[in-house]
Enzyme design. Structure first.
Site, short mmCIF file in Angstrom:
data_model
loop_
_atom_site.label_atom_id
_atom_site.label_comp_id
_atom_site.label_asym_id
_atom_site.label_seq_id
_atom_site.Cartn_x
_atom_site.Cartn_y
_atom_site.Cartn_z
CG HIS A 1 -4.45 -4.24 3.74
ND1 HIS A 1 -4.98 -3.16 3.10
CD2 HIS A 1 -5.45 -4.80 4.43
CE1 HIS A 1 -6.26 -3.06 3.42
NE2 HIS A 1 -6.57 -4.03 4.21
CB CYS B 1 -0.96 0.00 1.20
SG CYS B 1 -1.99 -1.42 1.32
N1 GLN Z 1 -2.49 6.60 2.43
C1 GLN Z 1 -2.39 5.89 1.19
C2 GLN Z 1 -3.65 5.97 0.36
O1 GLN Z 1 -4.71 6.15 0.88
C3 GLN Z 1 -2.01 4.44 1.43
C4 GLN Z 1 -3.07 3.70 2.15
C5 GLN Z 1 -2.61 2.33 2.59
O2 GLN Z 1 -1.48 2.16 2.97
N2 GLN Z 1 -3.51 1.40 2.55
O3 GLN Z 1 -3.59 5.83 -0.82
#
Ligand code: GLN
Length: 714
Positions: free
Chosen positions: A688, A586
């Site tokens: 994830h 992510c």
């Molecule tokens: N903050 C980032 C986004 O929203 C990554 C989110 C995450 O790590 N799931 O794109």
């Protein structure tokens, strides 16, 4: 009073009657829901029934308990109270409670964090009580900043409301700082000296993005914090808790509110309660402060606490033929960790059951199970562990990687039948999340009424044992082992070195579980492992490592992590080009590209992989779903969960990690049905969950690459 309001009252009266008398169901939501259809302003129309005013209680943990206790305290003091006692906390629940009420003095309403924006503008409550904000149901909420924005927006539409907030929680203090209403802070003015957990939700200052320093920390992000960069610190406490005593059979403290003169402190109010758990100090402090503001005399609060018998599955005790059974709700890592501490306080033999569902009201993503320190159960003495609910098997896997063998039970009756055959001195702790709780509670009530559980005769007794099997022993016996064995393997063998980069910032969706999985799988094969946690402000020489891991994070934390990573950009690039293994999830994955977007701001990335991440909307415009990929890296389909606002586009010729083959899920962006990236020995992905627990084939592929790297390195 218009026609719409009259219609709303009529339909709600009919539906209440129907639910109660025909379907024999509690009417906590539905009458309000249809009344809101008929008259969207029904809450505002009914609010004048509350002659003195109303209170909305919001916060991730403790809402139902605080709402009920505050209502009890007011009633004990002779006030007439309207309350949505069963926790129906959307606007429909508040409307239903009001529709069912006659004239009253106060309304005390639990409100869902995001639904406060619907309820408060209509109710114009006298007080909003803000308890805490922890990660919870992120598939519904997005990131915590979205909830903060929503609460600030709700308060802006009710300018005469006073915000009573937990000043020990920097996330609540940031709301108080932004909200243009009068604020009153409460907190604990001394160190309770509790052991800390691995994952805390807010380590960063929201005013300047520095890292907080703590004079002391109670649990999660709660404590006495200060930002060394901009000076944002815990505000002075209007209501301060002191002299806290936490014992296995109860707690006590003194609550000191503001005195008659501005500079004075009022007399300390002593509070005693038969509850266990540090979080109850915060809950009771909130009730005490709110009761004081509402003019409720201290003896009424103490009498309400003494008489409090929740009957709602929160810290509810049952006596089953002499066995003590404690049922409690836990629906996020912070709440769960607090529950585990309650279990650990019991020195005797015990059975612990975890029931986990993944319905919409629970959050469909159960990655948060990996952010709980189940490993702490290893110090709990002789124990039997059981897992149940729709996600009982996910729980079993999580426990297995903590070194704890848990049996899966079919349902609540099966659980009680198995517990029944254990000796009576074995206490039972049943911990369930939101929708899993009522089934357990029903079964316990039935069992308490009817005597022995159905099927008890044939049930197999759960095995009481020291719960954690060491990794080395597991290897010999085929059982799961623990993770804290030292790094030495066969004589002289060099450990496999895993660098977990910025776990204090990038840890949003149980991503640290990936490291646990890699470590465990290596150890159980006799491979020595060394995990280096590289926190904010620290540096790592990746040349001496075999595997770098980056998790995902909320925007603010991700930005700070990317600043840290940019400092070692050249080393990281050299590591990757030389075949170093990297797994990035992510937010960590986004940082590998040339740039990514935080709102309108373009943040420069590491440029290790030819890709960019953009954002078509706000952080609320997210790609959130289950997802299945096909990848050439492994044979089996790869399953996971995604939750991100960024849309990533790969450069020409860059290989994705996989192709999205499920009808649900998006992957990199809204268009090309691809997810992630594969570049040399780098895997980046939006899955994830943690990815590796669900996909052991990917875990072993990553491990094999890291072992090849070790062979070349040493
Ligand atoms: N903050 C980032 C986004 O929203 C990554 C989110 C995450 O790590 N799931 O794109």
């Amino acid at each position: 009073m218009g026609l719409q309001f009259a219609a709303a009252r009529a339909v709600s009266a009919v539906s209440t009657w129907g639910l109660k008398h025909v379907f024999h169901r509690p009417a906590a939501n539905f009458p309000g829901k249809i009344a809101l259809y008929a008259d969207p302003r029904v809450i505002a129309d009914l609010a004048p029934r509350l002659q003195k005013g109303s209170v909305c209680v919001v916060g991730t943990n403790g809402k139902t308990t605080v709402t009920n206790l505050l209502a009890d305290a007011l009633e004990t003091a002779g006030q007439r109270v309207v309350c949505n006692r069963t926790g129906a906390n959307l606007d429909s629940g508040v409307a239903t409670a009001l529709l069912h009420a006659k004239q009253a003095d106060w309304g005390v309403f639990e409100s869902d964090e995001l639904w406060l924006a619907k309820t408060l503008p209509q109710l114009q409550a006298t007080y909003v009580v803000l308890l805490n904000l922890f990660r919870d149901q992120l598939d519904r909420m997005g990131e915590i900043s979205r909830i903060q924005d929503s609460i600030v927006g709700a308060l802006a539409q009710s300018p005469n409301t006073v915000l009573l907030y937990n000043a020990d929680d920097p996330l609540c203090a940031a709301i108080a700082d932004r909200a243009e209403v009068r604020t009153v802070g409460f907190g604990i003015d001394e160190d309770m000296g509790l052991p800390q957990n691995t994952v805390a939700d807010a380590q960063m200052c929201q005013k300047c993005s520095g890292m907080f320093e703590y004079e002391y920390r109670q649990y999660g992000q709660l404590g006495s914090y200060r930002c060394p960069s901009c000076g944002f610190a815990r505000p002075a406490l209007d209501y301060a808790v002191q002299d806290v005593r936490l014992q296995a059979d109860g707690l006590s403290f003194a609550l000191r509110g503001p005195g008659p003169e501005e500079a004075d402190r009022g007399d300390a109010q002593k509070v005693r309660a038969p509850f266990n758990g540090a979080y109850m100090v915060y809950n009771l402090a909130a009730v005490g402060a709110a009761a004081d503001l509402l003019g409720c005399p201290p003896p009424a609060l103490q009498r309400a606490i003494d008489a409090f018998d929740p009957q709602n599955g929160r810290l509810q005790t049952f006596d089953l033929d002499g066995r003590r059974v404690l049922l409690n709700l836990a629906k996020n890592p912070t709440g769960f960790n607090q529950n585990l501490k309650i279990v650990a306080q019991d020195p005797g033999r015990k059975v612990v059951a975890f029931f986990i569902n993944d319905k919409v009201a629970d959050g469909c993503d159960v990655s948060w199970l990996w952010d709980i320190d189940f490993e702490e159960l290893c110090a709990s003495g002789e124990l039997a562990v059981l897992a149940g609910g729709l996600r009982g098997r996910d729980m079993q896997v999580r426990l297995k990687y903590a070194g704890i063998q848990a049996d899966v039970v079919a349902d609540a009756d099966d659980l009680l039948a198995r517990i029944d055959v254990l000796p009576r001195d074995v206490n039972a702790y049943l911990i369930a999340n939101y929708t899993a709780l009522p089934g357990l509670q029903d079964a316990l009530n039935r069992r308490a009424r009817e005597g022995s559980a159905s099927g008890a005769a044939g049930a197999s007794a759960p095995q009481l044992r020291q719960p954690c099997v060491r990794a080395e022993d597991a290897r010999a016996s085929g059982h799961p082992g623990d993770s804290d064995a030292d790094a030495s393997g066969a004589a002289g063998e060099a450990p496999l070195v895993i660098a977990h980069l910025y776990p204090d910032l990038l840890n949003l969706y149980g991503d640290g579980g990936n490291v646990k999985v890699l470590e465990r799988r290596a150890r159980e094969r006799g491979i020595p492992v060394e995990v280096r946690r590289v926190n904010h402000g620290e540096h790592v020489d990746l040349a001496g490592g075999d595997l770098g891991f980056l998790g995902g994070g909320p925007d603010r934390e991700q930005r700070l992590a990317s600043v840290e990573l940019m400092r070692m950009r050249d080393d990281l690039k050299a590591y990757v080009e030389a075949g170093g293994v990297m797994l990035a999830i992510c937010g960590g994955y986004q940082i590998l590209g040339y740039e990514w977007l935080l709102g309108d701001e373009v943040v420069k990335g590491l440029g290790i992989v030819d890709m960019t991440t953009e954002r078509p909307g706000t952080s609320a415009d997210r790609l959130i779903d289950n997802i299945v990929l096909r990848s050439p890296s492994v044979e089996a389909p790869i399953v996971g969960y995604e939750n991100h606002a960024g849309r990533t586009h790969l450069g020409a010729g860059v290989q994705p990690f996989g192709e999205v083959v499920s009808s649900a899920g998006h992957g990199n962006n809204d268009d090309d049905r691809l997810d992630g990236v594969r570049y040399k020995n780098v895997i980046g992905t939006y899955l994830h969950g943690p990815l590796l627990a669900k996909n052991p084939g990917v875990a072993d592929d990553v491990l094999a690459r890291a072992l090849d790297r070790r062979a070349l390195r040493v």
